[in-house]
Scaffold this active site. Structure first.
Site, PDB file in Angstrom:
ATOM      1  CG  ASP A 164      -2.020  -1.020   1.156  1.00 11.98           C
ATOM      2  OD1 ASP A 164      -2.110  -1.708   0.129  1.00 11.98           O
ATOM      3  OD2 ASP A 164      -2.781  -1.135   2.133  1.00 11.98           O
TER       4      ASP A 164
ATOM      5  CG  ASP B 198     -12.615  -1.736  -1.158  1.00 10.81           C
ATOM      6  OD1 ASP B 198     -12.102  -2.860  -1.274  1.00 10.81           O
ATOM      7  OD2 ASP B 198     -12.224  -0.740  -1.788  1.00 10.81           O
TER       8      ASP B 198
END
Length: 243
Positions: free
Chosen positions: A8, A129
């Protein structure tokens, strides 16, 4: 089953967040390309990268770090974060990204997903998500009114290569995957589903290899790798043995 190590990106560094909160970022490596090289050396087959700043900005913000990773490793990469128009999709795929992940735009501009999947067969994934079962967008800052299964079904006939499903409540807190929610989505759609959010231990990897998880295409692991809670050699050996 593929185990994807996660990178990330925030301000050019390799970080992990808690529940997607940018204020709760832990830096694990200031050199994402070196981290990717380490994952490749450990035997991982496929890399998962997210441009966190891009997810909030709605456009790529860590292109330099992604370019460096692409130049450093040979293993394929799937990339998400800030991918919201065809120009960005075309650009990343031309640079060598194996698969782009479209998240927010899948909710706000589903035609983009369909067009991208038509133009780039096998190279477009949808990122779903979910917070309390509802899909979150804009870097998880907003929650929509659509459920994960409803969104997944919208793309059944679009030629999407995969769905990456993340339970936000599990992300970055090492509580284990939400297998029930992930499997419910996998049962609702024909598209291969990849589990994300909360993978914490070798026991979680073993659960993924049980018959009930046979429909899942893979899982993403982040913090547990960086913290040393999962030994890459052991995890990859388990997966290889099951194949």
């Amino acid at each position: 089953m593929i185990l994807f190590p996660a990178i990330d990106l925030k301000e050019g560094e390799c970080v992990r967040l808690v529940h997607g909160d940018m204020a709760q970022a832990t830096v694990f490596n200031t050199n994402p390309a070196a981290q990717a090289k380490s994952f490749e050396a450990q035997g991982f087959e496929y890399l998962h990268v997210v441009d966190l700043d891009g997810a909030f900005a709605g456009k790529p913000m860590n292109a330099q770090a992604v370019d460096a990773i692409l130049a450093t490793v040979k293993m394929p990469m799937q990339l998400g974060g800030g991918i919201r128009d065809m120009r960005t999709i075309d650009g990343w795929l031309a640079k060598g990204v194996a698969r782009v992940i479209i998240g927010t735009a899948a909710v706000k501009n589903p035609d983009l997903v369909r067009e991208a999947a038509r133009r780039h067969p096998g190279r477009v994934a949808v990122g779903i998500d979910a917070r309390d079962g509802l899909v979150a967008v804009d870097g998880w800052a907003q929650t929509s009114e659509i459920t994960a299964s409803e969104l997944g079904k919208r793309f059944e006939d679009a030629g999407v290569a995969a769905i990456i499903y993340t339970d936000i409540s599990r992300d970055g807190v090492l509580k284990g995957l939400n297998l029930d929610g992930t499997l419910a989505l996998a049962e609702a759609v024909q598209i291969p589903v990849i589990a994300s959010g909360g993978l914490a231990s070798l026991d979680d990897v073993k659960q993924l290899l049980q018959p009930r998880c046979a429909k899942l295409a893979g899982a993403i692991t982040g913090r547990a790798l960086y913290d040393g809670r999962i030994d890459p050699a052991e995890a990859l050996a388990l997966i290889k043995a099951r194949r």
